[in-house]
Write a protein that holds these residues in place. Structure first.
Motif, PDB file in Angstrom:
ATOM      1  N   MET A 137      10.029  -6.082  54.480  1.00 53.42           N
ATOM      2  CA  MET A 137       9.480  -6.624  53.238  1.00 53.42           C
ATOM      3  C   MET A 137       9.142  -5.635  52.128  1.00 53.42           C
ATOM      4  O   MET A 137       8.171  -5.809  51.393  1.00 53.42           O
ATOM      5  N   PRO A 174      12.618 -16.405  57.636  1.00 49.24           N
ATOM      6  CA  PRO A 174      11.741 -15.220  57.626  1.00 49.24           C
ATOM      7  C   PRO A 174      10.647 -15.264  56.565  1.00 49.24           C
ATOM      8  O   PRO A 174       9.536 -14.805  56.805  1.00 49.24           O
ATOM      9  N   ARG A 175      10.970 -15.814  55.392  1.00 45.10           N
ATOM     10  CA  ARG A 175       9.981 -15.739  54.297  1.00 45.10           C
ATOM     11  C   ARG A 175       8.785 -16.642  54.551  1.00 45.10           C
ATOM     12  O   ARG A 175       7.703 -16.404  54.027  1.00 45.10           O
ATOM     13  N   ASP A 187      14.002 -11.724  64.405  1.00 47.48           N
ATOM     14  CA  ASP A 187      15.031 -12.577  63.804  1.00 47.48           C
ATOM     15  C   ASP A 187      14.646 -14.049  63.913  1.00 47.48           C
ATOM     16  O   ASP A 187      14.573 -14.595  65.010  1.00 47.48           O
ATOM     17  N   TRP A 228      16.340  -6.731  64.549  1.00 52.75           N
ATOM     18  CA  TRP A 228      16.942  -7.546  63.492  1.00 52.75           C
ATOM     19  C   TRP A 228      18.405  -7.864  63.785  1.00 52.75           C
ATOM     20  O   TRP A 228      19.187  -8.170  62.884  1.00 52.75           O
ATOM     21  N   GLU A 257      13.620  -7.565  48.580  1.00 56.46           N
ATOM     22  CA  GLU A 257      14.228  -8.839  48.978  1.00 56.46           C
ATOM     23  C   GLU A 257      15.732  -8.790  48.831  1.00 56.46           C
ATOM     24  O   GLU A 257      16.469  -9.345  49.646  1.00 56.46           O
ATOM     25  N   ASP A 258      16.178  -8.148  47.755  1.00 55.79           N
ATOM     26  CA  ASP A 258      17.577  -8.191  47.366  1.00 55.79           C
ATOM     27  C   ASP A 258      18.069  -6.746  47.306  1.00 55.79           C
ATOM     28  O   ASP A 258      17.499  -5.919  46.594  1.00 55.79           O
ATOM     29  N   GLN A 262      14.485  -4.404  54.082  1.00 51.85           N
ATOM     30  CA  GLN A 262      14.444  -5.816  53.721  1.00 51.85           C
ATOM     31  C   GLN A 262      13.613  -6.616  54.726  1.00 51.85           C
ATOM     32  O   GLN A 262      12.722  -7.374  54.349  1.00 51.85           O
ATOM     33  N   VAL A 263      13.883  -6.415  56.025  1.00 53.72           N
ATOM     34  CA  VAL A 263      13.156  -7.185  57.045  1.00 53.72           C
ATOM     35  C   VAL A 263      11.658  -6.849  56.993  1.00 53.72           C
ATOM     36  O   VAL A 263      10.813  -7.731  57.123  1.00 53.72           O
ATOM     37  N   GLN A 299      19.781 -14.607  57.136  1.00 57.36           N
ATOM     38  CA  GLN A 299      20.529 -15.760  56.643  1.00 57.36           C
ATOM     39  C   GLN A 299      21.939 -15.397  56.179  1.00 57.36           C
ATOM     40  O   GLN A 299      22.733 -16.286  55.864  1.00 57.36           O
ATOM     41  N   ARG A 304      20.853 -11.857  49.748  1.00 57.63           N
ATOM     42  CA  ARG A 304      20.076 -12.800  50.559  1.00 57.63           C
ATOM     43  C   ARG A 304      19.417 -12.075  51.721  1.00 57.63           C
ATOM     44  O   ARG A 304      19.705 -10.920  52.003  1.00 57.63           O
ATOM     45  N   HIS A 305      18.505 -12.767  52.418  1.00 61.36           N
ATOM     46  CA  HIS A 305      17.878 -12.151  53.584  1.00 61.36           C
ATOM     47  C   HIS A 305      18.917 -11.987  54.692  1.00 61.36           C
ATOM     48  O   HIS A 305      19.714 -12.884  54.949  1.00 61.36           O
TER      49      HIS A 305
END
Ligand SMILES: *[C@@H]1O[C@H](CO)[C@@H](O)[C@H](O)[C@H]1NC(C)=O
Ligand SMILES: *[C@@H]1O[C@H](CO)[C@@H](O)[C@H](O)[C@H]1NC(C)=O
Ligand SMILES: [Zn+2]
Length: 497
Positions: free
Chosen positions: A398, A178-179, A174, A428, A401-402, A395-396, A80, A76-77
């Motif tokens: 982009m 985010p998406r 943060d 973050w 994602e996973d 991840q942050v 979250q 997950r992000h």
């Protein structure tokens, strides 16, 4: 009779083949496991006990995710899943691991967000709003400015009930969604560069920066990290009496803070600086960078770790633009380039890998695209070029994602010289290196990767650091002592309860 014998032969043949199959399977698995990062480490008896404890936690969390993918934190992000990470037993184990050095981080984004925010309560901090963004500056009096009405932050805080909530949002990436907040990579980079623009004048007030860097070292130290190599642009610093400090003086200020911290914390090995100014400039500016880095080398030969260029690579400029100048840098100054922090295969950003390697880079920042370049991978392994993997940053910002899809899995499966970095933890909401270690261990590496991986990652961070040989040897020895104590502590904790 004959038929009976035949049957016997057939049955025994089948059993034999079957046994061969399972043998071959076992061998193939072993062969792959022997190629993984950390697989050459042999755990002693005490370490094996600690490993059992760690793997008990890991299998339970990992397999819970395999059963119920929606709960798996690395899938997950991070914005979250952060709370779940903090509640994880694997995470608290990792916090205790002596992790060696942090080799990828940027000077004005190193300390935790909560600490950064606490600085907005300092006396003499003024703010004004331009185009919906706050500008911050320490002033000894209320400056008159036609475009901006400078007001003490303490007053804005008193007068506007939602001020704090808004100010916080100006200093972090943060967000809860985010998406939706960041529709694409350029949007999230734009948000990050806005934050840098807001934070820099807050931190470049000399007394505040000194406290900030000290705090950044303290947070690493408390996270069982003993060494740091950090990048910075050497911005002008200021004082209330209008004194402005140039790049040489700023480097001197950094070094003094590091020296003071070492004095206060003798178990901390130290920190080195990578001069890493913006890549979105012209030739004349790069020429000036080179003048500065040569002077840094002269004045702080031991403190300077190397040279790099920073900024969103996809928006330029690639290293090819500056080859003429970069090629001229004296050989005693090392390159530690960001390269291929991108998922665009074959673009100029991706091809920065080629130039970084040809220019003799000692490590690669991110190298996210590396696994698509077999020839460069060969060189990386042959020359021992450390790859600075920063999972949460990727991840942050982009690229992934996973975490299970992070390309560093391929590097780890084949024992490439990976080290773990934290990039810009302020933005973050992480603190220290443990969060990124957690993602590498739980999200990127194999289910079967164990204590040996953590040990290897820690060791790599010292091996691939820019420490001179003698210092490196002492650092590794000191780390080995810490490691032994850590193992003892894990065992005693688990047998007391
Ligand atoms: C300005 O302030 C700094 C620190 O407060 C002090 O060290 C410096 O001497 C001052 N400079 C001048 C020109 O007053
Ligand atoms: C710098 O100079 C080189 C060689 O003349 C040229 O190819 C390159 O485009 C220039 N870079 C920039 C950013 O202007
Ligand atoms: Zn970076």
């Amino acid at each position: 009779m004959c038929a009976k014998v035949n049957l016997l032969i057939i049955v025994s043949l089948f059993v034999l083949t079957n046994a061969d199959y399972w043998n071959d399977r076992e061998k193939l698995i072993k062969r792959e496991e022997s190629q993984m990062l950390g697989s050459s480490i042999i755990l002693n008896e005490a370490e094996q006990i600690a490993n059992k404890i760690l793997m008990g936690y890991k299998y339970s969390e990992y397999d819970a995710g395999f059963q119920n993918p929606g709960i798996f934190a690395p899938g997950r992000h991070f914005f979250q899943s952060k709370r779940d990470v903090e509640n994880s037993k694997v995470f608290s184990f990792i916090q205790k691991v002596p992790k060696g050095g942090a080799l990828h981080g940027h000077d004005t984004a190193l300390a935790s967000f909560d600490y950064l925010y606490s600085l907005t309560y300092k006396a003499n901090l003024y703010g004004c709003t331009v185009d919906g963004r706050i500008r911050l500056k320490f002033l000894s009096y209320q400056e008159q400015d036609k475009t901006c009405k400078w007001t003490l932050i303490s007053e804005l805080r008193k007068n506007e009930p939602d001020f704090d909530k808004w100010l916080r949002s100006q200093l972090t990436l943060d967000v809860s969604n985010p998406r939706e907040e960041y529709p694409d990579i350029n949007a999230v980079w734009k948000a990050m560069s806005d934050i840098f623009g807001t934070v820099d004048p807050l931190l470049n007030y000399k007394p505040v920066f000194e406290e900030y860097l000290y705090q950044a070292l303290l947070e690493l130290y408390n996270d069982n990290v003993m060494y740091l190599e950090f990048r910075g642009v050497l911005p002008a610093m200021y004082d209330l009496n209008e004194t402005v400090y140039g790049p040489m003086q700023v480097a001197g200020i950094y070094k003094e803070v590091v020296d003071q911290f070492k004095k206060d914390h003798p178990n901390f090995i130290g920190a080195r600086f990578i001069y890493a100014p913006s890549r979105k400039v012209n030739n004349a500016t790069v020429e000036n960078y080179i003048k500065i880095v040569k002077e840094l080398k002269k004045n702080y030969p031991d403190f300077l770790a190397g040279f790099d260029l920073v900024g969103q690579e996809d928006l330029g400029l690639p290293l090819t633009e500056f080859i003429n100048h970069l090629d001229q840098i004296p050989k005693d100054i090392d390159f530690i380039f960001h390269a291929a922090e991108t998922n665009w295969f074959g673009t100029s950003t991706d091809m920065n890998l080629v130039d970084a390697v040809l220019l003799g880079t000692k490590r690669i920042g991110h190298g996210y695209g590396l696994v698509k370049h077999p020839a460069i991978m060969e060189i990386v392994k042959e020359k021992g070029i450390g790859i600075e993997v920063c999972p949460i940053s990727n991840q942050v910002l982009m690229l992934v994602e996973d975490m299970r899809n992070h390309p560093a899995a391929i590097l780890m499966a084949q024992n490439y010289p990976v080290v773990i970095g934290y990039d810009d933890p302020s933005f973050w909401s992480t603190k220290g290196l443990s969060y990124d270690f957690y993602m590498a261990f739980m999200g990127i590496a194999s289910r079967s990767a164990d204590l040996r991986l953590l040990k290897q990652l820690a060791k790599n961070s010292l091996t691939y650091s820019m420490m001179p040989a003698t210092e490196k040897k002492l650092a590794i020895e000191a780390w080995e002592t810490d490691w032994q104590q850590f193992i003892d502590k894990i065992i005693s904790e688990n047998y007391n309860c």
